[in-house]
Design an enzyme around this catalytic site. Structure first.
Site, PDB file in Angstrom:
ATOM      1  N   VAL A  14      12.574  -5.416 -13.454  1.00  0.00           N
ATOM      2  CA  VAL A  14      12.519  -5.763 -14.867  1.00  0.00           C
ATOM      3  C   VAL A  14      12.316  -7.334 -15.142  1.00  0.00           C
ATOM      4  CG1 VAL A  14      13.425  -5.155 -17.157  1.00  0.00           C
ATOM      5  CG2 VAL A  14      13.745  -3.493 -15.502  1.00  0.00           C
ATOM      6  N   ARG A  47      19.607 -14.786  -6.923  1.00  0.00           N
ATOM      7  CA  ARG A  47      21.019 -14.760  -5.879  1.00  0.00           C
ATOM      8  C   ARG A  47      20.223 -16.068  -4.745  1.00  0.00           C
ATOM      9  NH1 ARG A  47      22.173  -8.871  -5.664  1.00  0.00           N
ATOM     10  NH2 ARG A  47      24.109  -8.541  -6.427  1.00  0.00           N
ATOM     11  N   LYS A 105      22.764  -1.074 -19.337  1.00  0.00           N
ATOM     12  CA  LYS A 105      23.573   0.228 -19.957  1.00  0.00           C
ATOM     13  C   LYS A 105      25.083   0.402 -19.345  1.00  0.00           C
ATOM     14  CE  LYS A 105      20.162   1.105 -17.124  1.00  0.00           C
ATOM     15  NZ  LYS A 105      19.337   1.935 -16.920  1.00  0.00           N
ATOM     16  N   GLU A 153      17.453  -2.671 -26.487  1.00  0.00           N
ATOM     17  CA  GLU A 153      16.523  -1.670 -26.726  1.00  0.00           C
ATOM     18  C   GLU A 153      16.451  -1.097 -25.173  1.00  0.00           C
ATOM     19  OE1 GLU A 153      15.187   0.084 -29.644  1.00  0.00           O
ATOM     20  OE2 GLU A 153      15.088   1.096 -28.035  1.00  0.00           O
ATOM     21  N   VAL A 161      18.437   1.835 -23.103  1.00  0.00           N
ATOM     22  CA  VAL A 161      18.483   3.360 -23.519  1.00  0.00           C
ATOM     23  C   VAL A 161      16.981   3.735 -23.425  1.00  0.00           C
ATOM     24  CG1 VAL A 161      19.349   5.474 -24.743  1.00  0.00           C
ATOM     25  CG2 VAL A 161      20.551   3.262 -24.652  1.00  0.00           C
ATOM     26  N   GLY A 166      14.359   3.081 -21.572  1.00  0.00           N
ATOM     27  CA  GLY A 166      13.184   2.222 -21.189  1.00  0.00           C
ATOM     28  C   GLY A 166      12.363   1.866 -22.744  1.00  0.00           C
ATOM     29  N   GLY A 218      10.447   1.905  -8.472  1.00  0.00           N
ATOM     30  CA  GLY A 218      11.181   0.761  -9.662  1.00  0.00           C
ATOM     31  C   GLY A 218      11.827   1.613 -10.591  1.00  0.00           C
ATOM     32  N   LYS A 231      24.140   5.894 -21.143  1.00  0.00           N
ATOM     33  CA  LYS A 231      23.114   5.753 -22.261  1.00  0.00           C
ATOM     34  C   LYS A 231      23.764   6.801 -23.238  1.00  0.00           C
ATOM     35  CE  LYS A 231      19.261   4.730 -19.220  1.00  0.00           C
ATOM     36  NZ  LYS A 231      18.197   5.497 -18.183  1.00  0.00           N
ATOM     37  N   GLY A 264      10.767   2.042 -15.069  1.00  0.00           N
ATOM     38  CA  GLY A 264       9.783   0.989 -14.538  1.00  0.00           C
ATOM     39  C   GLY A 264       9.827  -0.274 -15.097  1.00  0.00           C
TER      40      GLY A 264
HETATM   41  N1  LIG Z   1      14.467  -0.407 -13.582  1.00  0.00           N
HETATM   42  C1  LIG Z   1      14.245   0.130 -14.743  1.00  0.00           C
HETATM   43  O1  LIG Z   1      13.287   1.086 -14.813  1.00  0.00           O
HETATM   44  C2  LIG Z   1      15.194  -0.226 -15.757  1.00  0.00           C
HETATM   45  C3  LIG Z   1      16.321  -0.764 -15.473  1.00  0.00           C
HETATM   46  N2  LIG Z   1      17.251  -1.290 -16.589  1.00  0.00           N
HETATM   47  C4  LIG Z   1      18.291  -2.144 -16.427  1.00  0.00           C
HETATM   48  O2  LIG Z   1      17.799  -3.372 -16.021  1.00  0.00           O
HETATM   49  C5  LIG Z   1      18.561  -4.156 -15.327  1.00  0.00           C
HETATM   50  C6  LIG Z   1      17.897  -4.823 -13.974  1.00  0.00           C
HETATM   51  O3  LIG Z   1      17.239  -3.525 -13.448  1.00  0.00           O
HETATM   52  P1  LIG Z   1      16.260  -3.631 -12.289  1.00  0.00           P
HETATM   53  O4  LIG Z   1      15.345  -4.896 -12.499  1.00  0.00           O
HETATM   54  O5  LIG Z   1      15.681  -2.509 -12.038  1.00  0.00           O
HETATM   55  O6  LIG Z   1      17.185  -4.033 -11.060  1.00  0.00           O
HETATM   56  P2  LIG Z   1      16.736  -4.972  -9.750  1.00  0.00           P
HETATM   57  O7  LIG Z   1      17.775  -4.608  -8.561  1.00  0.00           O
HETATM   58  O8  LIG Z   1      15.456  -4.595  -9.326  1.00  0.00           O
HETATM   59  O9  LIG Z   1      16.936  -6.289 -10.224  1.00  0.00           O
HETATM   60  C7  LIG Z   1      18.111  -7.177 -10.462  1.00  0.00           C
HETATM   61  C8  LIG Z   1      18.081  -8.353  -9.775  1.00  0.00           C
HETATM   62  O10 LIG Z   1      19.120  -9.154 -10.274  1.00  0.00           O
HETATM   63  C9  LIG Z   1      19.544  -9.877  -9.154  1.00  0.00           C
HETATM   64  N3  LIG Z   1      20.925 -10.387  -9.415  1.00  0.00           N
HETATM   65  C10 LIG Z   1      22.032  -9.334  -9.082  1.00  0.00           C
HETATM   66  N4  LIG Z   1      23.101 -10.092  -9.140  1.00  0.00           N
HETATM   67  C11 LIG Z   1      22.854 -11.402  -9.443  1.00  0.00           C
HETATM   68  C12 LIG Z   1      23.606 -12.564  -9.631  1.00  0.00           C
HETATM   69  N5  LIG Z   1      24.853 -12.697  -9.805  1.00  0.00           N
HETATM   70  N6  LIG Z   1      22.897 -13.848  -9.819  1.00  0.00           N
HETATM   71  C13 LIG Z   1      21.474 -13.879  -9.765  1.00  0.00           C
HETATM   72  N7  LIG Z   1      20.767 -12.701  -9.564  1.00  0.00           N
HETATM   73  C14 LIG Z   1      21.368 -11.622  -9.612  1.00  0.00           C
HETATM   74  C15 LIG Z   1      19.251  -9.121  -8.031  1.00  0.00           C
HETATM   75  O11 LIG Z   1      19.246  -9.790  -6.719  1.00  0.00           O
HETATM   76  C16 LIG Z   1      18.023  -8.419  -8.474  1.00  0.00           C
HETATM   77  O12 LIG Z   1      16.883  -9.120  -8.059  1.00  0.00           O
HETATM   78  C17 LIG Z   1      19.800  -3.249 -14.724  1.00  0.00           C
HETATM   79  O13 LIG Z   1      20.775  -3.618 -15.764  1.00  0.00           O
HETATM   80  C18 LIG Z   1      19.152  -1.800 -15.072  1.00  0.00           C
HETATM   81  O14 LIG Z   1      20.101  -1.102 -15.388  1.00  0.00           O
HETATM   82  C19 LIG Z   1      17.049  -0.573 -17.770  1.00  0.00           C
HETATM   83  C20 LIG Z   1      15.811   0.195 -18.094  1.00  0.00           C
HETATM   84  C21 LIG Z   1      15.241   0.564 -17.159  1.00  0.00           C
HETATM   85  N1  LIG Z   2      17.405   3.978 -13.231  1.00  0.00           N
HETATM   86  C1  LIG Z   2      17.097   4.351 -14.886  1.00  0.00           C
HETATM   87  C2  LIG Z   2      16.116   3.265 -15.316  1.00  0.00           C
HETATM   88  C3  LIG Z   2      16.219   3.091 -16.746  1.00  0.00           C
HETATM   89  O1  LIG Z   2      16.908   3.085 -17.417  1.00  0.00           O
HETATM   90  C4  LIG Z   2      16.398   5.511 -14.664  1.00  0.00           C
HETATM   91  O2  LIG Z   2      15.973   6.137 -13.778  1.00  0.00           O
HETATM   92  O3  LIG Z   2      16.011   5.940 -15.806  1.00  0.00           O
HETATM   93 NA    NA Z   3      14.670   1.934 -25.426  1.00  0.00          NA
END
Ligand SMILES: NC(=O)C1=CN([C@@H]2O[C@H](COP(=O)(O)OP(=O)(O)OC[C@H]3O[C@@H](n4cnc5c(N)ncnc54)[C@H](O)[C@@H]3O)[C@@H](O)[C@H]2O)C=CC1
Ligand SMILES: N[C@@H](CC=O)C(=O)O
Ligand code: NA
Length: 429
Positions: A13, A44, A102, A126, A129, A131, A184, A202, A305
């Protein structure tokens, strides 16, 4: 005017948020009334290969220092810590915060709300919940003049993708989960998706907003899709249903057994194949919201996504930037109703019980008697004969969970019942 934006986390994201901030800069500036300057991206590791859209000069491993120089902090790291501490630090320093987290909001939203209220800053989420689907804002703001009675839908893209793959291509659950990860959709640990934790978080967020009542993820009845078998999926299709992981939050009236309250649950359910939720494919989400005056509303779109989720994040970033430019603030926590969160037993549902039975006269009557003894009324029965056994499917009328559990246990003691193969709730019929 310039609004300094700090992004915490550069994963699926985060990368897409940076892409939109970079490629849409001129339009975003015109909409926000201020230049949205990306001042840093907390990661990181500085060594990890990244999409070329990410300017490596902006990367930092010092998330705290980044928080301290941002007007808007966008948290996309996920997990409870250090996300919570960083968001609280941002809030205490007067920054507006936008998060997609979430898990954190479902576990400890009130701490963030209280801090944001005390500091007089915006807390927007937003993306947390469903996406890209505008759902938090409609429930929190557009429906603030109405009384929501029920929220029901598909709020996890990964499990919807997995169940859809199982039903349409016959894919194995584990294979489909891997595909969802590659696309993703999945959480960093996909157990959060498969076991229903993500949907439960959610559901807790939606229930809190809808019913003006604090609901934490621990209060959500949760069953994941880990136990759903290829056979369950095939039987569902055979009997005119599709299996979906549903989140349901509803207001229930007082009875002799409990006061008025809310029940929040996440579980696989059989949905009739003609129901709109049955047609929700891949990682799409769809949520029905029922309110006294509005009636039934349906929200549909991409629930997971990177790019769709980034859309929701950017909508929040523009909103909080507008507030910086022109004044105003988003809503604070609304918990005045303070309804009790009741056990799932307070929300009776219909069930489909599939069992293998001896194929001989009188078995159906014996089975039916067990349902009757437990006060569970039968709506329909279907039998598929094998050689000397048969698969018997019983669909019930509304029944409390405890009565159904008692029925299933008693069925297991009957000689004629060789095994209860599955028990699934039925919704939307
Ligand atoms: N992927 C999706 O479709 C959706 C994701 N989300 C939420 O968005 C957030 C991010 O999700 P994604 O991008 O999919 O996860 P991801 O795992 O691809 O990205 C998270 C990033 O944060 C970095 N990270 C973690 N701890 C860290 C720290 N202490 N310092 C610096 N960087 C750190 C990780 O290395 C990673 O690159 C999560 O809270 C997830 O639940 C929400 C809606 C949809
Ligand atoms: N892992 C979650 C990402 C979005 O919130 C999902 O699959 O819905
Ligand atoms: Na939303």
């Amino acid at each position: 005017m310039t609004v300094r934006v700090g992004v915490l986390g550069c994963g699926v994201v985060g990368t897409e948020v940076i892409r939109l901030l970079t490629t849409q800069a001129a339009d975003l500036e015109a909409r926000a009334g201020a230049r949205l300057e990306l001042v840093g991206v907390a990661v990181r590791s500085l060594e990890t290969p990244r999409d070329p859209v990410v300017d490596r000069a902006l990367l930092t491993t010092d998330a705290e220092a980044l928080v301290d120089r941002a007007d808007v902090v966008v948290e996309l790291m996920g997990g409870l810590e250090p996300a919570r501490s960083l968001l609280l630090r941002a809030i205490e320093r007067g920054a507006a915060v936008v998060t997609a987290n979430k898990a954190l909001l479902g576990a400890d939203g009130p701490t963030l709300y209280a801090a944001a209220d005390a500091a007089g800053v915006d807390l927007y989420f937003e993306a947390a919940v469903a996406g890209a689907i505008p759902l938090v804002r409609p429930v929190r703001e557009s429906l603030a003049g109405d009384a929501v009675t029920r929220v029901l839908g598909i709020v996890n893209g990964t499990t919807n993708y997995v169940l859809d793959q199982m039903a349409t291509t016959g894919a194995d659950l584990d294979v489909a989960v891997k595909q969802a990860q590659e696309l993703g959709y999945a959480e960093a640990d996909p157990t959060a998706d498969v076991a229903g934790f993500d949907a439960a978080a959610k559901a807790a967020i939606l229930a809190s907003l809808a019913f003006h009542t604090r609901v934490s993820v621990d209060q959500v009845h949760r069953e994941g899709i880990g136990a759903v078998t290829a056979e369950d999926v095939a039987w569902a299709a055979e009997t005119g249903y599709v299996i979906k992981l549903l989140a349901v939050a509803e207001r229930v009236a007082a009875t002799a057994d409990h006061p008025q309250g809310v029940v929040v649950r996440v579980h696989p359910a059989l949905v009739p194949s003609g129901h709109p939720l049955a047609g929700v494919r891949q990682a799409f989400n769809a949520v029905f919201v029922e309110a006294d005056a509005a009636g039934e509303l349906m929200f549909y779109g991409r629930g997971a996504g990177g790019r769709p989720t980034a859309s929701a994040v950017l909508g929040d970033v523009v909103t909080v930037a507008r507030h910086r430019v022109r004044g105003g603030r988003g809503p604070i926590e609304s918990r005045y109703a303070d309804l009790p969160v009741l056990d799932v037993g307070a929300a009776p549902t219909r069930y489909q019980v599939r069992m293998r039975v001896a194929d001989r006269p009188g078995v159906l009557a014996t089975v039916a008697a067990v349902f009757a003894e437990h006060g569970v009324s039968i709506e329909a029965v279907r039998q598929a004969d094998g050689d000397d056994t048969a698969d018997l499917l019983v669909v019930t009328h509304l029944a409390p969970e405890s009565a159904l559990a008692g029925t299933v246990e008693a069925l297991g003691h009957l000689d004629a019942v060789h095994g209860v193969l599955s028990v699934l709730r039925v919704e939307g019929a």
